[in-house]
Design a protein around this motif. Sequence first.
Motif, short mmCIF file in Angstrom:
data_model
loop_
_atom_site.label_atom_id
_atom_site.label_comp_id
_atom_site.label_asym_id
_atom_site.label_seq_id
_atom_site.Cartn_x
_atom_site.Cartn_y
_atom_site.Cartn_z
N VAL A 151 -7.43 -8.10 3.94
CA VAL A 151 -6.53 -7.98 2.79
C VAL A 151 -5.96 -6.57 2.82
O VAL A 151 -6.66 -5.59 2.56
CB VAL A 151 -7.29 -8.21 1.45
CG1 VAL A 151 -6.31 -8.19 0.29
CG2 VAL A 151 -8.06 -9.51 1.49
N TYR A 152 -4.69 -6.49 3.15
CA TYR A 152 -4.05 -5.18 3.28
C TYR A 152 -3.89 -4.55 1.90
O TYR A 152 -3.35 -5.18 0.99
CB TYR A 152 -2.68 -5.34 3.97
CG TYR A 152 -1.95 -4.05 4.13
CD1 TYR A 152 -2.38 -3.11 5.05
CD2 TYR A 152 -0.84 -3.75 3.35
CE1 TYR A 152 -1.72 -1.90 5.20
CE2 TYR A 152 -0.17 -2.56 3.49
CZ TYR A 152 -0.63 -1.63 4.41
OH TYR A 152 0.03 -0.43 4.54
N PRO A 153 -4.36 -3.32 1.71
CA PRO A 153 -4.38 -2.74 0.36
C PRO A 153 -3.04 -2.17 -0.11
O PRO A 153 -2.98 -1.59 -1.20
CB PRO A 153 -5.42 -1.63 0.48
CG PRO A 153 -5.40 -1.24 1.91
CD PRO A 153 -5.00 -2.45 2.71
N GLY A 154 -1.97 -2.32 0.67
CA GLY A 154 -0.66 -1.86 0.18
C GLY A 154 -0.42 -0.38 0.36
O GLY A 154 0.43 0.21 -0.33
N THR A 155 -1.15 0.23 1.29
CA THR A 155 -1.07 1.67 1.50
C THR A 155 0.36 2.18 1.64
O THR A 155 0.71 3.23 1.09
CB THR A 155 -1.83 2.03 2.81
OG1 THR A 155 -3.03 1.26 2.85
CG2 THR A 155 -2.14 3.51 2.90
N CYS A 156 1.19 1.47 2.37
CA CYS A 156 2.54 1.98 2.68
C CYS A 156 3.62 1.50 1.72
O CYS A 156 4.81 1.73 1.97
CB CYS A 156 2.92 1.58 4.10
SG CYS A 156 1.85 2.26 5.36
N ARG A 157 3.24 0.83 0.65
CA ARG A 157 4.25 0.33 -0.30
C ARG A 157 5.26 1.40 -0.64
O ARG A 157 4.88 2.55 -0.90
CB ARG A 157 3.57 -0.13 -1.59
CG ARG A 157 3.20 -1.57 -1.55
CD ARG A 157 3.01 -2.12 -2.93
NE ARG A 157 2.36 -3.42 -2.82
CZ ARG A 157 2.04 -4.18 -3.83
NH1 ARG A 157 2.27 -3.78 -5.05
NH2 ARG A 157 1.47 -5.35 -3.63
N GLY B 89 8.25 -0.76 5.13
CA GLY B 89 7.77 -0.43 6.46
C GLY B 89 6.31 0.00 6.41
O GLY B 89 5.90 0.69 5.48
N CYS B 90 5.55 -0.43 7.41
CA CYS B 90 4.12 -0.09 7.44
C CYS B 90 3.81 0.55 8.78
O CYS B 90 4.12 0.00 9.83
CB CYS B 90 3.29 -1.35 7.24
SG CYS B 90 1.52 -1.11 7.53
N THR B 91 3.23 1.73 8.71
CA THR B 91 2.92 2.47 9.94
C THR B 91 1.42 2.54 10.19
O THR B 91 0.96 3.27 11.06
CB THR B 91 3.46 3.91 9.85
OG1 THR B 91 2.95 4.49 8.63
CG2 THR B 91 4.98 3.94 9.80
N CYS B 92 0.65 1.78 9.41
CA CYS B 92 -0.81 1.84 9.57
C CYS B 92 -1.22 1.35 10.95
O CYS B 92 -0.70 0.35 11.44
CB CYS B 92 -1.49 0.95 8.54
SG CYS B 92 -1.24 1.49 6.85
N SER B 93 -2.15 2.03 11.54
CA SER B 93 -2.71 1.56 12.80
C SER B 93 -3.79 0.53 12.47
O SER B 93 -4.25 0.43 11.34
CB SER B 93 -3.33 2.73 13.56
OG SER B 93 -4.44 3.22 12.82
ZN ZN Z 1 0.65 0.57 6.18
#
Ligand code: ZN
Length: 299
Positions: free
Chosen positions: A120-126, A100-104
Motif C-alpha cells: 500500500v503506497y503511502p502517497g509520499t510523492c503526492r 510523479g513518483c520517484t520512490c525507489s
Molecule cells: Zn513516490
Amino acid sequence: MPASPSQTGRFAPSPTGPLHFGSLIAALGSYAQARSTGARWLVRIDDIDPPREMPGASDAILRTLEAFGFEWDGLLRQSERSERYIHALDQLEQAQRVYGCTCSRKQIAATATRSAAGWVYPGTCRGMPTAPSFAHRVVADGNPLLFVDRVRGTQTHILSEETGDFIVRRRGGWFAYHLACAVDDADGIGEVVRGADLLHGTAAQIYLQQLLMLPTPVYAHLPVALGNHGNKLSKQTFAPPLRDAEPVPQLLAAWAFLGQAPPPARPASPQDFWRNVIGTWNLAAVPRKDRQPSQPAYA
Ligand code: ZN
Ligand code: GLU
C-alpha cells in the motif's frame, strides 16, 4: 442471434509464454459465455510489457487458440493502442489525479504497509509534477467501491487501504496494466470473463473507468486452477504448455473444471466439441472456489 456491440467478450493473454491449462480456462470460459449469449469474442494480446515478452509467444498463442477451435471476431494488440492510453493519462492529469513518483523500490519497501493485495503506497510523492522519466500514480479514493461479480458475488474495495495510489504509467514510460486494461475493456467490452487471480485488480480498473468517465463492463471471475502444491498454475510456476496436437481431452478437462456437464459423446474434434457444448454453457454452475483440476489435463 445477432450481437450488438455491447455484447462483446474477450480473452486477453500476455505474450510472456505459451498458453497453459490456467489460460485455457479463461479462454474457454470467456468464449463460452460470449458465444452462448450471441456475443462477439475478441482476442487481445496484452503486449505492453516488452521486457517480459517471449519472442514468438504471440504467434504460438494464436496457433494454440486455433488448434483448440476458438474463432475470434477481432484481434487487438495493446502495443498498437498507445494513443488511447496517452489520451487517458492526459485526462487524469487534467483532472489533477496523477502525480510523479520517484520512490525507489527500496524506499517503497521501507515506507509502505501491506494489504492482501500487496504493497500500500503511502502517497509520499503526492503533489509532485509528472515527468516522462517518473512513474505516474493516480490518487486512490477512500470511498468503498462496490461491484457485483457474476461468479463471486458482491465485492467491496477501499483502494486507499488496499493499494494506495497506484501506478498508471511506469518508470521508463511503459503503460501500467490497470490503465491499458481499463481503457480497452471500456471500449466496447460488455462482459469481462477471466481468472480470479485478476479479481483483486478489478476495483482499480473500475475506478479508472469512473475517473475517465468511461463505461464499466460486467465481470465474471473464474476459479483458478491450482497445482499439486496449492499454488496457481502459471508461467512462473512452469505450468506445462497446452498441447496443440491433442486439444479435445484438454477442452473436456477445462469444461469439467468449470462445473459444466460433459457433452453426450466424446467429441471427434474441437469443432465438434464446441458444437455440442455451447448451448449447454451455464455460468451459474461455475464453482466459486479455486481448486485442483480433477482430470489429468496437463500430465
Ligand atoms: Zn513516490
Ligand atoms: N493479460 C493479463 C493476464 O494475462 C490480463 C488479462 C485480463 O485482464 O483478462 O494476466
